[in-house]
Design an enzyme around this catalytic site. Structure first.
Site, PDB file in Angstrom:
ATOM      1  N   ARG A 129       0.851  -1.209   0.000  1.00  0.00           N
ATOM      2  CA  ARG A 129       0.000   0.000   0.000  1.00  0.00           C
ATOM      3  C   ARG A 129       0.882   1.253   0.000  1.00  0.00           C
ATOM      4  O   ARG A 129       2.107   1.174   0.131  1.00  0.00           O
ATOM      5  CB  ARG A 129      -0.946   0.000   1.203  1.00  0.00           C
ATOM      6  N   ILE A 146       3.167   4.380  -0.435  1.00  0.00           N
ATOM      7  CA  ILE A 146       4.347   4.695  -1.243  1.00  0.00           C
ATOM      8  C   ILE A 146       4.953   3.414  -1.828  1.00  0.00           C
ATOM      9  O   ILE A 146       5.336   3.375  -3.002  1.00  0.00           O
ATOM     10  CB  ILE A 146       5.382   5.449  -0.366  1.00  0.00           C
ATOM     11  N   TYR A 167      10.325   8.508  15.686  1.00  0.00           N
ATOM     12  CA  TYR A 167      10.287   8.374  14.220  1.00  0.00           C
ATOM     13  C   TYR A 167      11.418   9.181  13.575  1.00  0.00           C
ATOM     14  O   TYR A 167      12.150   8.680  12.712  1.00  0.00           O
ATOM     15  CB  TYR A 167       8.922   8.858  13.733  1.00  0.00           C
TER      16      TYR A 167
HETATM   17  P1  NAD Z   1       1.860   3.036   5.077  1.00  0.00           P
HETATM   18  O1  NAD Z   1       1.543   2.954   6.530  1.00  0.00           O
HETATM   19  O2  NAD Z   1       0.750   3.182   4.098  1.00  0.00           O
HETATM   20  O3  NAD Z   1       2.738   1.787   4.638  1.00  0.00           O
HETATM   21  C1  NAD Z   1       3.772   1.291   5.447  1.00  0.00           C
HETATM   22  C2  NAD Z   1       4.183  -0.055   4.921  1.00  0.00           C
HETATM   23  O4  NAD Z   1       5.194  -0.603   5.788  1.00  0.00           O
HETATM   24  C3  NAD Z   1       3.041  -1.056   4.896  1.00  0.00           C
HETATM   25  O5  NAD Z   1       3.133  -1.829   3.729  1.00  0.00           O
HETATM   26  C4  NAD Z   1       3.318  -1.935   6.116  1.00  0.00           C
HETATM   27  O6  NAD Z   1       2.821  -3.264   5.971  1.00  0.00           O
HETATM   28  C5  NAD Z   1       4.835  -1.926   6.120  1.00  0.00           C
HETATM   29  N1  NAD Z   1       5.373  -2.310   7.427  1.00  0.00           N
HETATM   30  C6  NAD Z   1       5.270  -1.629   8.586  1.00  0.00           C
HETATM   31  N2  NAD Z   1       5.866  -2.333   9.577  1.00  0.00           N
HETATM   32  C7  NAD Z   1       6.358  -3.471   9.021  1.00  0.00           C
HETATM   33  C8  NAD Z   1       7.058  -4.595   9.509  1.00  0.00           C
HETATM   34  N3  NAD Z   1       7.393  -4.735  10.808  1.00  0.00           N
HETATM   35  N4  NAD Z   1       7.405  -5.572   8.642  1.00  0.00           N
HETATM   36  C9  NAD Z   1       7.083  -5.469   7.347  1.00  0.00           C
HETATM   37  N5  NAD Z   1       6.408  -4.439   6.816  1.00  0.00           N
HETATM   38  C10 NAD Z   1       6.050  -3.457   7.649  1.00  0.00           C
HETATM   39  O7  NAD Z   1       2.889   4.227   4.957  1.00  0.00           O
HETATM   40  P2  NAD Z   1       3.486   5.028   3.719  1.00  0.00           P
HETATM   41  O8  NAD Z   1       3.064   6.418   3.885  1.00  0.00           O
HETATM   42  O9  NAD Z   1       3.269   4.326   2.433  1.00  0.00           O
HETATM   43  O10 NAD Z   1       5.039   4.964   4.144  1.00  0.00           O
HETATM   44  C11 NAD Z   1       6.023   4.217   3.448  1.00  0.00           C
HETATM   45  C12 NAD Z   1       7.385   4.707   3.916  1.00  0.00           C
HETATM   46  O11 NAD Z   1       7.514   6.090   3.613  1.00  0.00           O
HETATM   47  C13 NAD Z   1       7.587   4.582   5.436  1.00  0.00           C
HETATM   48  O12 NAD Z   1       8.909   4.203   5.707  1.00  0.00           O
HETATM   49  C14 NAD Z   1       7.319   5.993   5.914  1.00  0.00           C
HETATM   50  O13 NAD Z   1       7.981   6.255   7.124  1.00  0.00           O
HETATM   51  C15 NAD Z   1       7.868   6.809   4.769  1.00  0.00           C
HETATM   52  N6  NAD Z   1       7.336   8.171   4.674  1.00  0.00           N
HETATM   53  C16 NAD Z   1       6.005   8.401   4.566  1.00  0.00           C
HETATM   54  C17 NAD Z   1       5.559   9.710   4.489  1.00  0.00           C
HETATM   55  C18 NAD Z   1       4.093  10.069   4.352  1.00  0.00           C
HETATM   56  O14 NAD Z   1       3.775  11.250   4.441  1.00  0.00           O
HETATM   57  N7  NAD Z   1       3.207   9.122   4.105  1.00  0.00           N
HETATM   58  C19 NAD Z   1       6.467  10.774   4.538  1.00  0.00           C
HETATM   59  C20 NAD Z   1       7.821  10.489   4.655  1.00  0.00           C
HETATM   60  C21 NAD Z   1       8.252   9.178   4.724  1.00  0.00           C
END
Ligand code: NAD
Length: 237
Positions: free
Chosen positions: A12, A14, A145
């Protein structure tokens, strides 16, 4: 050229956009997901989905074995899986801190270490880590974080120095605020406050993060290592 690509947390947000971009470009893509079902659109694109919790080294090893059997050794690794457990320091338990570090930093270490084996053998590899603008700027209520995401920069730059001679590159993408489940917890007021600080005046779409990752994994980025690329609408400058 079809490469073996692995995206952690690719079910899901990114990670999904990144996996879709590589699959549509013709690469052999695998994703890991922690729970639920992998999205049908990725299955339709021929993406291999492997259930794996990156806080467990044995699960990481098993996932790599499945990917290697199906696609060969991983040539491009995108360490994207991450979590937040936001709270103020006075309320932050040791577990709130440790679990975020165990997923975002140590989990990334686990998947990178396992990928490195095949990359050393192949004498080439591309690793892209997903950090955050929050790791560079800090954010009230997100000390755990931010610390975990800042640490990814030192981790990547150390490995860029250590493994550059082996033709393995390590780069970091630092997204700003992106429209995903992770940011859906913010209310309208918080959202407006953030957007007000972003020079481009909006959230990013996951595909905009995927575009930077695709570039860093492409031949056009062959001479780039140890870089931190912000994709944040100017928020972090
Ligand atoms: P999201 O919560 O939609 O997706 C996170 C993903 O990480 C999911 O697929 C989840 O299953 C996986 N995950 C979490 N813990 C896990 C574990 N222990 N083992 C395996 N998989 C695990 O979040 P997103 O917004 O798509 O974020 C993706 C990445 O981008 C993350 O590292 C997040 O920190 C980073 N990020 C997001 C944003 C934002 O604004 N959404 C901004 C900066 C960085």
């Amino acid at each position: 050229m079809s490469r073996s690509v692995l995206v952690t947390g690719g079910n899901r947000g990114i990670g999904l956009a990144i996996a879709r971009a590589f699959a549509e470009a013709g690469d052999k893509v695998a994703i890991t997901y922690r729970s639920g079902e992998p999205p049908a659109e990725l299955t339709a694109l021929g993406v291999l989905a492997v259930r794996c919790d990156i806080t467990d080294s044995d699960q990481v090893d098993q996932a790599y074995k499945q990917v290697e059997d199906a696609h060969g050794a991983v040539e491009v690794l995108v360490a994207n899986a991450g979590i937040t457990k936001d709270t103020l320091l006075m309320r932050m338990s040791e577990d709130d801190f440790a679990s975020v570090v165990d997923t975002n930093l140590t989990g990334t270490f686990r998947v990178v270490k396992r990928a490195n084996r095949g990359m050393l053998r192949a004498k080439k590899g591309r690793v892209v880590l997903i950090s955050s603008v929050v790791g560079l700027l800090g954010s009230a209520g997100q000390a755990n974080y931010a610390a975990s995401k800042a640490a990814l920069v030192g981790f990547a730059r150390s490995l860029a120095r250590e493994l550059g001679s082996r033709n393995i590159t390590f780069n970091v993408v630092a997204p700003g605020f992106v429209d995903t489940d992770m940011t859906k917890v913010l209310n309208d007021e918080q959202r407006a406050g953030i957007v007000g600080q972003v020079p481009l005046g909006r959230y990013a779409q996951p595909e905009e993060i995927a575009a930077a990752v695709s570039f860093l994994a492409s031949d056009n980025a062959a001479y780039i290592t140890g870089a931190v690329i912000p994709v944040d609408g100017g928020l972090g400058m």
